[in-house]
Design a protein around this motif. Structure first.
Motif, PDB file in Angstrom:
ATOM      1  N   MET A 169      50.741  45.500  40.144  1.00  0.00           N
ATOM      2  CA  MET A 169      51.079  44.225  39.711  1.00  0.00           C
ATOM      3  C   MET A 169      51.458  44.508  38.253  1.00  0.00           C
ATOM      4  O   MET A 169      52.033  43.621  37.634  1.00  0.00           O
ATOM      5  CB  MET A 169      49.799  43.311  39.513  1.00  0.00           C
ATOM      6  N   ILE A 170      51.251  45.588  37.505  1.00  0.00           N
ATOM      7  CA  ILE A 170      51.566  45.898  36.182  1.00  0.00           C
ATOM      8  C   ILE A 170      53.104  46.584  36.103  1.00  0.00           C
ATOM      9  O   ILE A 170      53.444  47.494  36.720  1.00  0.00           O
ATOM     10  CB  ILE A 170      50.749  46.825  35.513  1.00  0.00           C
ATOM     11  N   TYR A 221      47.562  36.982  37.567  1.00  0.00           N
ATOM     12  CA  TYR A 221      47.314  37.504  38.699  1.00  0.00           C
ATOM     13  C   TYR A 221      46.428  38.775  38.815  1.00  0.00           C
ATOM     14  O   TYR A 221      45.591  39.134  39.621  1.00  0.00           O
ATOM     15  CB  TYR A 221      48.726  37.906  39.310  1.00  0.00           C
ATOM     16  N   VAL A 222      46.520  39.607  37.757  1.00  0.00           N
ATOM     17  CA  VAL A 222      45.692  40.725  37.490  1.00  0.00           C
ATOM     18  C   VAL A 222      44.327  40.360  37.500  1.00  0.00           C
ATOM     19  O   VAL A 222      43.479  41.056  37.911  1.00  0.00           O
ATOM     20  CB  VAL A 222      46.104  41.484  36.253  1.00  0.00           C
ATOM     21  N   PHE A 223      43.925  39.358  36.529  1.00  0.00           N
ATOM     22  CA  PHE A 223      42.711  38.918  36.324  1.00  0.00           C
ATOM     23  C   PHE A 223      41.996  38.448  37.653  1.00  0.00           C
ATOM     24  O   PHE A 223      40.976  38.491  38.190  1.00  0.00           O
ATOM     25  CB  PHE A 223      42.401  38.039  35.407  1.00  0.00           C
ATOM     26  N   ALA A 224      42.932  37.712  38.325  1.00  0.00           N
ATOM     27  CA  ALA A 224      42.210  36.985  39.598  1.00  0.00           C
ATOM     28  C   ALA A 224      42.177  38.282  40.862  1.00  0.00           C
ATOM     29  O   ALA A 224      41.038  38.306  41.375  1.00  0.00           O
ATOM     30  CB  ALA A 224      43.351  36.183  40.306  1.00  0.00           C
ATOM     31  N   ALA A 225      42.933  39.144  40.805  1.00  0.00           N
ATOM     32  CA  ALA A 225      42.774  40.203  41.775  1.00  0.00           C
ATOM     33  C   ALA A 225      41.624  41.421  41.214  1.00  0.00           C
ATOM     34  O   ALA A 225      40.844  41.540  42.135  1.00  0.00           O
ATOM     35  CB  ALA A 225      43.986  41.271  41.652  1.00  0.00           C
ATOM     36  N   SER A 226      41.409  41.202  39.937  1.00  0.00           N
ATOM     37  CA  SER A 226      40.164  41.993  39.533  1.00  0.00           C
ATOM     38  C   SER A 226      38.804  41.401  39.852  1.00  0.00           C
ATOM     39  O   SER A 226      37.818  42.011  40.139  1.00  0.00           O
ATOM     40  CB  SER A 226      40.337  42.173  37.873  1.00  0.00           C
TER      41      SER A 226
END
Length: 161
Positions: free
Chosen positions: A118-119, A128-133
Protein backbone atom coordinates in the motif's frame (compact mmCIF):
# COMPACT_ATOMS: atom_id res chain seq x y z
CA UNK A 1 18.16 -21.90 14.23
CA UNK A 2 19.19 -19.69 11.27
CA UNK A 3 17.36 -16.48 10.58
CA UNK A 4 15.01 -16.81 7.59
CA UNK A 5 16.72 -13.85 5.91
CA UNK A 6 20.05 -15.71 5.76
CA UNK A 7 18.47 -18.57 3.81
CA UNK A 8 16.13 -16.72 1.44
CA UNK A 9 18.04 -17.53 -1.75
CA UNK A 10 18.29 -21.22 -0.90
CA UNK A 11 14.64 -21.39 0.16
CA UNK A 12 13.56 -19.73 -3.05
CA UNK A 13 15.56 -22.17 -5.17
CA UNK A 14 14.29 -25.18 -3.18
CA UNK A 15 10.64 -24.18 -3.40
CA UNK A 16 11.08 -23.34 -7.10
CA UNK A 17 12.49 -26.82 -7.73
CA UNK A 18 9.55 -28.36 -5.84
CA UNK A 19 7.03 -26.22 -7.72
CA UNK A 20 5.75 -24.63 -4.52
CA UNK A 21 6.46 -20.97 -5.25
CA UNK A 22 3.49 -18.66 -4.79
CA UNK A 23 1.58 -21.17 -2.65
CA UNK A 24 0.35 -21.07 0.89
CA UNK A 25 2.01 -24.47 1.42
CA UNK A 26 5.44 -22.90 0.92
CA UNK A 27 4.74 -20.32 3.62
CA UNK A 28 3.41 -22.95 6.03
CA UNK A 29 6.39 -25.26 5.56
CA UNK A 30 8.93 -22.46 5.88
CA UNK A 31 7.29 -20.96 8.98
CA UNK A 32 6.95 -24.37 10.61
CA UNK A 33 10.59 -25.18 9.92
CA UNK A 34 11.88 -21.91 11.37
CA UNK A 35 9.60 -21.87 14.42
CA UNK A 36 9.86 -25.56 15.38
CA UNK A 37 13.30 -25.31 16.99
CA UNK A 38 12.25 -22.39 19.18
CA UNK A 39 9.02 -24.11 20.25
CA UNK A 40 10.81 -27.36 21.14
CA UNK A 41 13.40 -25.41 23.11
CA UNK A 42 10.75 -23.59 25.16
CA UNK A 43 8.65 -26.70 25.83
CA UNK A 44 11.60 -28.93 26.72
CA UNK A 45 12.98 -26.33 29.12
CA UNK A 46 9.59 -25.94 30.78
CA UNK A 47 8.80 -29.66 31.07
CA UNK A 48 12.28 -30.28 32.45
CA UNK A 49 11.37 -28.14 35.46
CA UNK A 50 8.35 -30.31 36.37
CA UNK A 51 9.27 -32.70 39.20
CA UNK A 52 9.22 -36.40 38.30
CA UNK A 53 7.86 -37.12 41.78
CA UNK A 54 4.46 -35.79 40.73
CA UNK A 55 4.16 -38.44 38.01
CA UNK A 56 5.42 -41.11 40.38
CA UNK A 57 2.85 -40.09 42.99
CA UNK A 58 0.06 -40.31 40.41
CA UNK A 59 1.22 -43.79 39.38
CA UNK A 60 1.35 -44.86 43.01
CA UNK A 61 -2.28 -43.75 43.29
CA UNK A 62 -3.21 -46.07 40.42
CA UNK A 63 -2.83 -43.95 37.31
CA UNK A 64 -1.14 -45.42 34.27
CA UNK A 65 1.82 -43.66 32.68
CA UNK A 66 -0.42 -42.06 30.06
CA UNK A 67 -2.97 -41.15 32.74
CA UNK A 68 -0.27 -39.46 34.80
CA UNK A 69 0.89 -37.64 31.70
CA UNK A 70 -2.60 -36.42 30.83
CA UNK A 71 -3.79 -35.63 34.36
CA UNK A 72 -0.63 -34.31 36.03
CA UNK A 73 2.18 -33.41 33.64
CA UNK A 74 0.17 -31.87 30.83
CA UNK A 75 -1.75 -29.40 33.07
CA UNK A 76 1.54 -28.37 34.67
CA UNK A 77 3.20 -27.98 31.27
CA UNK A 78 0.32 -25.94 29.86
CA UNK A 79 1.92 -22.51 30.57
CA UNK A 80 5.04 -23.57 28.65
CA UNK A 81 2.98 -24.94 25.76
CA UNK A 82 0.86 -21.79 25.66
CA UNK A 83 3.99 -19.64 25.70
CA UNK A 84 5.41 -21.59 22.76
CA UNK A 85 2.10 -21.28 20.88
CA UNK A 86 1.94 -17.53 21.47
CA UNK A 87 5.53 -16.87 20.40
CA UNK A 88 5.43 -19.08 17.31
CA UNK A 89 2.02 -17.80 16.22
CA UNK A 90 3.10 -14.18 16.52
CA UNK A 91 6.38 -14.92 14.72
CA UNK A 92 4.55 -16.63 11.86
CA UNK A 93 1.89 -13.92 11.69
CA UNK A 94 4.46 -11.11 11.56
CA UNK A 95 6.77 -12.79 9.04
CA UNK A 96 7.49 -10.39 6.21
CA UNK A 97 10.62 -11.47 4.32
CA UNK A 98 9.48 -15.02 3.56
CA UNK A 99 6.07 -13.83 2.44
CA UNK A 100 7.66 -11.24 0.18
CA UNK A 101 10.12 -13.72 -1.33
CA UNK A 102 7.97 -16.84 -1.73
CA UNK A 103 4.73 -15.27 -2.98
CA UNK A 104 4.07 -13.01 -5.95
CA UNK A 105 0.31 -12.88 -6.45
CA UNK A 106 -1.57 -10.46 -4.16
CA UNK A 107 -4.23 -13.01 -3.16
CA UNK A 108 -1.59 -15.35 -1.70
CA UNK A 109 0.59 -12.77 0.01
CA UNK A 110 0.39 -12.43 3.79
CA UNK A 111 -1.16 -9.33 5.31
CA UNK A 112 2.22 -7.86 6.24
CA UNK A 113 3.28 -7.87 2.59
CA UNK A 114 -0.09 -6.47 1.54
CA UNK A 115 0.32 -3.55 3.94
CA UNK A 116 3.77 -2.89 2.49
CA UNK A 117 2.30 -2.88 -1.02
CA UNK A 118 0.00 0.00 0.00
CA UNK A 119 3.01 2.26 0.34
CA UNK A 120 3.61 4.03 -2.94
CA UNK A 121 6.71 5.77 -4.23
CA UNK A 122 5.10 9.20 -4.42
CA UNK A 123 1.88 8.97 -2.45
CA UNK A 124 0.62 7.28 0.66
CA UNK A 125 -2.91 6.81 1.85
CA UNK A 126 -2.42 6.61 5.57
CA UNK A 127 -6.04 5.79 6.32
CA UNK A 128 -5.84 2.49 4.42
CA UNK A 129 -2.49 1.60 5.96
CA UNK A 130 -3.79 2.25 9.48
CA UNK A 131 -7.00 0.30 8.83
CA UNK A 132 -5.04 -2.68 7.51
CA UNK A 133 -2.64 -2.48 10.47
CA UNK A 134 -5.58 -2.55 12.87
CA UNK A 135 -6.99 -5.60 11.09
CA UNK A 136 -3.56 -7.24 11.38
CA UNK A 137 -3.50 -6.71 15.15
CA UNK A 138 -6.93 -8.22 15.86
CA UNK A 139 -6.04 -11.95 15.46
CA UNK A 140 -3.05 -11.63 17.80
CA UNK A 141 -5.19 -9.94 20.46
CA UNK A 142 -7.89 -12.61 20.12
CA UNK A 143 -5.29 -15.40 20.36
CA UNK A 144 -3.85 -13.96 23.54
CA UNK A 145 -7.31 -13.37 25.05
CA UNK A 146 -8.30 -17.00 24.41
CA UNK A 147 -5.04 -18.54 25.62
CA UNK A 148 -4.34 -16.25 28.59
CA UNK A 149 -6.58 -18.20 30.98
CA UNK A 150 -4.57 -21.37 30.36
CA UNK A 151 -1.39 -19.63 31.49
CA UNK A 152 -2.94 -18.47 34.76
CA UNK A 153 -4.70 -21.78 35.53
CA UNK A 154 -1.65 -23.86 34.65
CA UNK A 155 0.52 -22.00 37.14
CA UNK A 156 -1.42 -23.40 40.09
CA UNK A 157 -2.69 -26.74 38.73
CA UNK A 158 -1.45 -29.87 40.46
CA UNK A 159 0.94 -28.17 42.87
CA UNK A 160 2.43 -30.04 45.83
CA UNK A 161 1.80 -28.96 49.41
Amino acid sequence: MFQPTALQVDLYREFHALGLLDTVTALMVANAAFNLAFAVWIISAYTGSIPVELEEAAMMDGASRSGALLRVTLPLAMPGIVTAVIFTSIAAWNEFIMGLTLTTSPERQPLTVGINNMIGAYSMQWNYVFAASLIAIVPVVILFAVIERHVVSGLTAGSVK
